[in-house]
Every structure is written in structure tokens, then in C-alpha cells.
Write an enzyme that holds these catalytic residues in place. Structure first.
Site, PDB file in Angstrom:
ATOM      1  N   TYR A 132       0.814  -1.216   0.000  1.00  0.00           N
ATOM      2  CA  TYR A 132       0.000   0.000   0.000  1.00  0.00           C
ATOM      3  C   TYR A 132       0.850   1.270   0.000  1.00  0.00           C
ATOM      4  O   TYR A 132       0.312   2.366   0.004  1.00  0.00           O
ATOM      5  CB  TYR A 132      -0.914   0.014   1.236  1.00  0.00           C
ATOM      6  N   LYS A 183       4.166 -14.981   3.397  1.00  0.00           N
ATOM      7  CA  LYS A 183       4.413 -15.833   2.230  1.00  0.00           C
ATOM      8  C   LYS A 183       5.940 -15.947   2.093  1.00  0.00           C
ATOM      9  O   LYS A 183       6.521 -15.654   1.050  1.00  0.00           O
ATOM     10  CB  LYS A 183       3.738 -15.186   1.006  1.00  0.00           C
ATOM     11  N   ASP A 216      -1.654 -18.743   2.509  1.00  0.00           N
ATOM     12  CA  ASP A 216      -2.620 -19.592   1.788  1.00  0.00           C
ATOM     13  C   ASP A 216      -3.109 -20.728   2.690  1.00  0.00           C
ATOM     14  O   ASP A 216      -4.302 -21.023   2.772  1.00  0.00           O
ATOM     15  CB  ASP A 216      -2.032 -20.123   0.465  1.00  0.00           C
ATOM     16  N   ASP A 240      -5.905  -7.103   4.640  1.00  0.00           N
ATOM     17  CA  ASP A 240      -7.119  -6.642   3.957  1.00  0.00           C
ATOM     18  C   ASP A 240      -7.965  -7.849   3.555  1.00  0.00           C
ATOM     19  O   ASP A 240      -9.177  -7.900   3.795  1.00  0.00           O
ATOM     20  CB  ASP A 240      -6.718  -5.812   2.730  1.00  0.00           C
ATOM     21  N   ASP A 244     -11.717  -9.593   5.488  1.00  0.00           N
ATOM     22  CA  ASP A 244     -13.024  -9.810   4.840  1.00  0.00           C
ATOM     23  C   ASP A 244     -13.432 -11.272   5.039  1.00  0.00           C
ATOM     24  O   ASP A 244     -14.595 -11.584   5.282  1.00  0.00           O
ATOM     25  CB  ASP A 244     -12.977  -9.489   3.339  1.00  0.00           C
TER      26      ASP A 244
HETATM   27  C1  IPM Z   1     -10.408  -1.614   3.815  1.00  0.00           C
HETATM   28  C2  IPM Z   1     -10.600  -1.185   2.378  1.00  0.00           C
HETATM   29  C3  IPM Z   1      -9.469  -0.262   1.966  1.00  0.00           C
HETATM   30  C4  IPM Z   1      -8.168  -1.051   1.996  1.00  0.00           C
HETATM   31  C5  IPM Z   1      -9.648   0.444   0.600  1.00  0.00           C
HETATM   32  C6  IPM Z   1     -10.968   1.137   0.487  1.00  0.00           C
HETATM   33  C7  IPM Z   1      -8.551   1.404   0.329  1.00  0.00           C
HETATM   34  O1  IPM Z   1     -10.715  -2.295   1.552  1.00  0.00           O
HETATM   35  O2  IPM Z   1     -10.373  -0.743   4.684  1.00  0.00           O
HETATM   36  O3  IPM Z   1     -10.343  -2.821   4.075  1.00  0.00           O
HETATM   37  O4  IPM Z   1      -7.812  -1.705   1.009  1.00  0.00           O
HETATM   38  O5  IPM Z   1      -7.515  -1.012   3.032  1.00  0.00           O
HETATM   39 MN    MN Z   2     -10.822  -4.199   2.640  1.00  0.00          MN
END
Ligand code: IPM
Ligand code: MN
Ligand code: NAD
Length: 353
Positions: A132, A183, A216, A240, A244
């Protein structure tokens, strides 16, 4: 009086931020909420992403940022999101992206046979470097010879401080296991650094079990046996993705909260979800992720009792209150609106006080 900058942002951001702030205000704490209209609308109107000097003002005058979400189909390159959210993470040096994935109710997990005690994950996502960092470029763009590159930055200082934060958190909360996800079998240099530093930091915390895994294999194992994990520390991109996944294991993005933290400094609290353009303006957004991010913020601001109360109210709301459509597949119907859930949560909180 602690000043809180509220940035609702785009899409469902304002819908959930409105409720989050109402809930936090109901505690009657010495907090002052000040609203800022940064986001796609403002960017498209007058070109402002963040005004000059804003970061400095945050640093000097504010205790926290309470953030909704950014992202709008009218800004396809997402440049305002980078300039607002990523800029705050980087320039305020918010190196800990704390993302708890706790199961508030057995019914919320899609994993067969797993219960609340099996899903108590907390992710420590490195938040100020990695892929990032924005280092890279494109050469001969649009031609057959195009070259595009993004460089992953891993610094000893950056890796060490996020690992240390993860171990300290585990120790303070009475947890026993910390897992590194990397990784290192392929990314020998950067992730080799993670392995070495993780081992060094773990040696300073001999009471805690430390384990390093390839990301993984960990992604697979989090679904197979999530109960084997407690605190997981990882880099920016893997964090990230894994968070999720962690959200999906515990009820979805509608209830996943996060903090972007630099201990002792102004820090930013936001739901893990984005602006959800598919449901924006329809009263379908779940406000619980925003509310739980508020609880993380209260804790950071030194109000742990109120934070715990808010978490209990959310738990009760999930157990027997109204729910937005995202939770209906788990909990059953009928579906309620964002506002209805917010109102009930407020009522539930006042009955708990
Ligand atoms: C998160 C989002 C952000 C990230 C994006 C919107 C830049 O996906 O906060 O998880 O990738 O960190
Ligand atoms: Mn995200
Ligand atoms: P998203 O999180 O906005 O939505 C993913 C899915 O989850 C959608 O189906 C959405 O309806 C659902 N969802 C999300 N939040 C919900 C809630 N509170 N209640 C009920 N359902 C919810 O991710 P996306 O669709 O990939 O991204 C949309 C935009 O948001 C993009 O521009 C993206 O860059 C941005 N984004 C911003 C942030 C942030 O501000 N922190 C985080 C992720 C994505």
C-alpha cells in the site's frame, strides 16, 4: 472535552454514521462530534480531497476520527479514497489496523458445527507500509510493451511495532496464541524479514505461543479449524483480504468493526465495509459495524465501561432485536431498516444503563 472528527463519506457511510454518532452521544460523555463533508460529492463539486492543514489539525486538536466509508462509482480511479482514508492511515502513522472477528451469536457463522467459543479472532493488520506504500509506476502505458510495478515495502521498524502490538494485546487480554501470516516461502526478502522479526518479538513474550504460517494455508485453516487461532498478525494486503474472510465467518461486513490506531495519538475508527453502492439510499445498511467501531473508539478514548456496554447492547440486538436484510439469512426475517435497528439499539442501551 475530547473532539471527534466525523467523516461520513460516501454511499451508506452517512446512513450508518448518523446512527453511530447518535448512539455515542447517548452516553453523555465529554465528547464533541464535528462533521466534515469529505468524500466523492465534495471532490466532484470543488476538487477538495482533504483541505490543506487538515492532517495537522487532526493531529493537534482531535482525539479521534469516526469514519463511515469512501468509494463512489462516479470516481472510478478511487483517487479521493486514497487521498482521504489511506492518507490518514499513512500520515497519522496509524500503524495498527485492529480488526476483531468475534462471533456474537452461534447462528451468524456459515461454518457447520462452530459456536461462539470457536470464533474469537483478532487481526493485527500492518497499516502503514507493504504493497500500500504507493511506490511503483507504469512505463510505456497503453503499448504492448507496458510495464507496471508496485513495490512492497517492509521495514524492520514497521514489522517490529505491529508484531509487538499483537503480542502485547494477546498478553493483556489473557490470550495464549499469536500467529503470523506471510508468504516467506516465496517472498524471501520482505517476508523473510517478517519471520525473523516475529521470532525476535515472540522471544520477548515467552508465555505466549507463537506460530508462523503461510497465508494460503492459514486462509484454508481459518475455515477448517478457526478455534486454533486467536491473534493473527500480518501485512497490509494479506490483512485486507483475511479480514473480509474473517468477517464472512462471523456474520458478514454488516457487523465487522475496525480501528486504525497509533497508541496515544489521534486514531481512526471505521467499519470494515465500504460504501456499498448496491444498497445505498435504500435503508438496508446494517449500522452495527459502525456502532461496534464506535465501541472500539470509546475504548481508545479511555471509556472501557461504555465500550463494553455498547458491545453488550449489540449482542442483545443480534440475539433478539430487529435486523437488516444482510442478517436475515442467518437469523430469519422479517427485515428491518437501518433506522429501525438504530432506534432499537438506542433503546436497548438505555435499558442496560
Ligand atoms: C479496507 C478497504 C481499503 C483497503 C480500501 C478502500 C482502500 O478495503 O479498509 O479494508 O484496502 O484497506
Ligand atoms: Mn478491505
Ligand atoms: P463493500 O464493503 O462496500 O460491499 C460489499 C458487499 O457487502 C456489498 O454487497 C454490500 O451491499 C455489502 N455490505 C457492505 N456493508 C454493508 C452493511 N453495513 N450492511 C449490509 N450490507 C453491507 O465493498 P465493495 O462493494 O467492494 O466496494 C464498494 C466501494 O467501497 C468501493 O469504491 C471500494 O473501494 C470502497 N471501499 C471502501 C472502504 C472504506 O472506506 N474503508 C472499504 C471497502 C471498500
Amino acid at each position: 472535552m475530547q473532539r471527534i472528527a466525523v467523516i461520513p463519506g460516501d454511499g451508506i457511510g452517512p446512513e450508518v454514521a448518523r446512527i453511530g454518532v447518535r448512539i455515542l452521544e447517548s452516553f453523555g460523555l465529554p465528547l464533541r462530534f464535528e462533521w466534515f463533508d469529505f468524500g466523492a460529492e465534495r471532490y466532484l463539486r470543488d476538487g477538495t480531497i482533504l483541505p490543506p492543514g487538515f492532517m495537522e489539525t487532526l493531529r493537534k486538536e482531535f482525539a479521534a476520527v469516526y469514519f463511515g466509508a469512501v468509494g463512489d462509482p462516479r470516481v472510478p480511479g478511487n483517487e479521493h479514497a486514497k487521498g482521504i482514508l489511506l492518507a490518514m492511515r499513512f500520515e497519522l502513522d496509524l500503524y495498527i489496523n485492529l480488526r476483531p472477528c468475534l462471533l456474537f451469536d452461534d447462528r451468524l457463522t456459515p461454518l457447520k458445527g462452530k459456536r461462539r467459543a470457536d470464533l474469537r479472532l483478532t487481526f493485527f493488520r500492518e497499516n502503514t507500509e507493504g504493497l500500500y506504500a504507493g511506490i511503483g509506476g507504469v512505463f510505456r502505458q497503453g503499448t504492448a510493451d507496458e510495464i507496471a510495478q508496485e513495490v512492497e515495502i517492509n521495514t524492520r521498524r514497521g514489522v517490529e511495532r505491529i508484531c509487538e502490538a499483537a503480542f502485547q494485546y494477546a498478553g493483556q487480554r489473557g490470550l495464549s496464541r499469536v500467529c503470523l501470516a506471510d508468504k516467506a516461502n516465496v517472498l524471501l526478502f520482505g517476508h523473510g524479514l517478517w519471520r525473523r522479526v516475529f521470532a525476535e518479538v515472540s522471544a520477548r513474550h515467552p508465555a505466549l505461543q507463537a506460530k508462523a504460517m503461510y497465508v494460503d494455508a492459514l486462509a484454508m485453516d481459518l475455515i477448517r479449524q478457526p478455534e486454533a487461532y486467536q491473534v493473527i498478525v500480518t501485512n497490509n494486503l494479506f490483512g485486507d483480504i483475511l479480514t473480509d474472510l474473517g468477517a464472512a465467518l462471523t456474520g458478514g461486513l454488516g457487523i465487522a468493526a475496525s480501528g486504525n490506531i497509533h497508541p496515544g495519538r489521534v486514531s481512526l475508527f471505521e467499519p470494515v465495509h465500504g460504501s456499498a453502492p448496491d444498497i445505498a439510499g435504500k435503508g438496508k445498511a446494517n449500522p452495527l459495524a459502525m456502532a461496534l467501531s464506535g465501541a472500539l473508539m470509546l475504548e481508545h478514548l479511555g471509556h472501557p465501561r461504555e465500550a463494553a456496554l455498547l458491545e453488550s447492547a449489540v449482542e442483545q440486538q443480534i440475539e433478539r432485536g430487529a435486523r437488516t436484510p444482510d442478517l436475515v439469512p442467518f437469523l430469519g426475517g422479517p427485515a428491518a431498516t437501518t433506522e429501525q435497528v438504530g432506534e432499537e439499539l438506542l433503546a436497548c442501551l438505555s435499558s442496560l444503563r
